[in-house]
Design a protein around this motif. Structure first.
Motif, PDB file in Angstrom:
ATOM      1  N   THR A 179       0.818  -1.216   0.000  1.00 59.90           N
ATOM      2  CA  THR A 179       0.000   0.000   0.000  1.00 59.90           C
ATOM      3  C   THR A 179       0.855   1.271   0.000  1.00 59.90           C
ATOM      4  N   SER A 180       1.962   1.256   0.750  1.00 64.22           N
ATOM      5  CA  SER A 180       2.818   2.453   0.791  1.00 64.22           C
ATOM      6  C   SER A 180       3.414   2.744  -0.587  1.00 64.22           C
ATOM      7  N   ARG A 181       3.837   1.674  -1.254  1.00 64.52           N
ATOM      8  CA  ARG A 181       4.391   1.860  -2.595  1.00 64.52           C
ATOM      9  C   ARG A 181       3.312   2.352  -3.554  1.00 64.52           C
ATOM     10  N   ALA A 182       2.113   1.779  -3.443  1.00 68.65           N
ATOM     11  CA  ALA A 182       1.011   2.207  -4.306  1.00 68.65           C
ATOM     12  C   ALA A 182       0.651   3.662  -4.037  1.00 68.65           C
ATOM     13  N   GLN A 183       0.677   4.052  -2.757  1.00 69.55           N
ATOM     14  CA  GLN A 183       0.392   5.443  -2.420  1.00 69.55           C
ATOM     15  C   GLN A 183       1.396   6.383  -3.072  1.00 69.55           C
ATOM     16  N   ALA A 184       2.670   6.013  -3.009  1.00 69.40           N
ATOM     17  CA  ALA A 184       3.704   6.849  -3.630  1.00 69.40           C
ATOM     18  C   ALA A 184       3.520   6.916  -5.144  1.00 69.40           C
ATOM     19  N   ASP A 185       3.171   5.783  -5.769  1.00 69.05           N
ATOM     20  CA  ASP A 185       2.978   5.754  -7.218  1.00 69.05           C
ATOM     21  C   ASP A 185       1.793   6.618  -7.633  1.00 69.05           C
ATOM     22  N   VAL A 186       0.692   6.513  -6.885  1.00 69.30           N
ATOM     23  CA  VAL A 186      -0.495   7.307  -7.202  1.00 69.30           C
ATOM     24  C   VAL A 186      -0.193   8.794  -7.024  1.00 69.30           C
ATOM     25  N   THR A 187       0.520   9.115  -5.952  1.00 67.82           N
ATOM     26  CA  THR A 187       0.880  10.518  -5.713  1.00 67.82           C
ATOM     27  C   THR A 187       1.708  11.076  -6.872  1.00 67.82           C
ATOM     28  N   GLN A 188       2.694  10.303  -7.314  1.00 67.51           N
ATOM     29  CA  GLN A 188       3.535  10.756  -8.411  1.00 67.51           C
ATOM     30  C   GLN A 188       2.736  10.879  -9.707  1.00 67.51           C
ATOM     31  N   LEU A 189       1.830   9.921  -9.947  1.00 69.00           N
ATOM     32  CA  LEU A 189       1.002   9.964 -11.154  1.00 69.00           C
ATOM     33  C   LEU A 189       0.124  11.210 -11.167  1.00 69.00           C
ATOM     34  N   LEU A 190      -0.506  11.516 -10.013  1.00 68.93           N
ATOM     35  CA  LEU A 190      -1.364  12.688  -9.950  1.00 68.93           C
ATOM     36  C   LEU A 190      -0.557  13.978 -10.112  1.00 68.93           C
ATOM     37  N   LEU A 196       2.523  19.382 -11.854  1.00 65.21           N
ATOM     38  CA  LEU A 196       3.117  20.079 -10.713  1.00 65.21           C
ATOM     39  C   LEU A 196       4.634  19.914 -10.752  1.00 65.21           C
ATOM     40  N   SER A 197       5.343  21.003 -10.520  1.00 67.68           N
ATOM     41  CA  SER A 197       6.801  20.926 -10.476  1.00 67.68           C
ATOM     42  C   SER A 197       7.254  20.471  -9.099  1.00 67.68           C
ATOM     43  N   ASP A 198       8.563  20.248  -8.970  1.00 67.65           N
ATOM     44  CA  ASP A 198       9.087  19.713  -7.707  1.00 67.65           C
ATOM     45  C   ASP A 198       8.809  20.627  -6.521  1.00 67.65           C
ATOM     46  N   ASP A 203      -2.055  19.498  -4.933  1.00 68.75           N
ATOM     47  CA  ASP A 203      -3.395  20.081  -4.942  1.00 68.75           C
ATOM     48  C   ASP A 203      -4.449  18.979  -4.844  1.00 68.75           C
ATOM     49  N   PHE A 204      -4.070  17.883  -4.218  1.00 65.89           N
ATOM     50  CA  PHE A 204      -4.960  16.739  -4.018  1.00 65.89           C
ATOM     51  C   PHE A 204      -4.565  16.077  -2.702  1.00 65.89           C
TER      52      PHE A 204
END
Length: 349
Positions: A179-190, A196-198, A203-204
């Protein structure tokens, strides 16, 4: 003198002062009772929290999907869920939560095939979800109507929201460990999709239900530790009480000790007698405390709606520990009694 005779003498001595014996054992009773209640209620609370988050799916981060019911681990009590084909076609079908069914039709009614209206638009009921109950914050999961996303967009919010749907996207990881990895992947995808820049803030909001469950578990564990500390203090206080009363008993029975030594009792017999008295008092207090703790746990479980999980190993351990407290705190008075000079003891007034 054998062990049985020593035990009988100890019981007789304790029964001669019933009130004092009960008051002496009160600390042990409270301590063991607190331990039993703590474990039963603590385990029940943890099981209740885990049940809630299992029903929510602890490997689900907030999002949207056509397989909503699969992601939420939500089965059907009646009928069936709508399909991908229904979603693609914008079919006017709906799945109802049990609370909605009870409010619209009454209990024990099968609404499959019935027609309901949402914003004056008719929807045919195709299924009823299995009841999930309330969330930890009081949200009724069953007070919900589910319709295909395309139907919702076209028929329910077409005038106000256009092509967009307010709400959340549910994403399910392959396993709870990911789940932690999926959370990071979803965050990066969004962040990529939102361009959004670094240095830009998100905004989510991405939430991991496993982390919420962990927080709930930590809260119950903190409460359990607090109760454990209270139980430990009660046991120590009970042990001190046993030592004090046994010292008083040695003083009151000085002549009895002198007589027993004069007729052939050895110092170790005197030591064993008073030590067994302390042990008997503490173990009986532990047994009574275990019964009291189970009663309190049952009342609290019924009050809060938690399952009551009784662990015999913990009960035996608590009673055994109470016996150990009796031996440790009863050793000094017993040794003092065994070292009395028989001549001085016979002369004692």
């Amino acid at each position: 003198m054998n062990l049985l005779e020593t035990l009988v003498l100890a019981l007789r001595a304790l029964l001669r002062s019933k009130t004092r014996s009960v008051l002496t054992a009160l600390g042990i009773i409270i301590g063991v009772g607190a331990v039993i209640a703590m474990v039963a209620i603590g385990d029940g609370a943890k099981a209740s929290v885990q049940k809630v988050f299992d029903s929510m799916g602890t490997n689900s981060i907030i999002g949207t999907t056509t397989d909503y019911f699969i992601v939420r681990s939500w089965t059907m009590a009646q009928g069936a869920r709508f399909t991908d084909a229904d979603n693609e076609a914008g079919a006017k079908v709906a799945v109802l939560g049990q609370t909605v069914v009870d409010n619209l039709y009454g209990k024990n009614f099968n609404p499959v095939g019935q027609v309901i209206r949402i914003n004056k638009t008719p929807f045919t009921v195709v299924g009823v979800t299995t009841p999930k109950g309330q969330s930890p914050v009081g949200q009724d999961f069953d007070n919900t109507v589910f319709v295909p996303a395309t139907s919702f967009r076209r028929q329910v919010q077409a005038q106000t929201m256009g092509a967009f749907i307010t709400g959340a996207v549910f994403v399910q990881a392959a396993s709870a460990d990911l789940t932690s990895r999926a959370q990071a992947d979803v965050t990066q995808l969004l962040r990529d999709r939102h361009r959004l820049s670094d240095g830009d803030a998100d905004d989510f909001d991405v939430r991991n239900l496993a982390e919420v469950a962990s927080g709930q578990q930590q809260s119950t564990e903190t409460m359990s530790m607090l109760l454990a500390a209270i139980a430990a203090v009660s046991l120590v206080v009970g042990g001190i009480g046993i030592m004090n009363i046994m010292l008083v008993s040695v003083t009151e029975r000085t002549r009895e000790i002198g007589v027993r030594v004069a007729v052939g009792a050895r110092p170790r017999d005197i030591l064993a007698q008073f030590l067994i008295e302390a042990l008997t008092l503490s173990v009986l207090g532990g047994i009574i405390g275990a019964a009291v703790g189970l009663g309190v746990a049952k009342l609290l479980a019924a009050q809060f709606g938690w399952p009551m999980l009784v662990r015999p190993d913990v009960a035996l351990l608590a009673i055994g520990f109470s016996g150990l407290v009796g031996v440790v705190f009863g050793l000094y008075p017993a040794r003092k009694a065994s070292l009395l000079d028989p001549i001085d003891a016979l002369r004692y007034e």
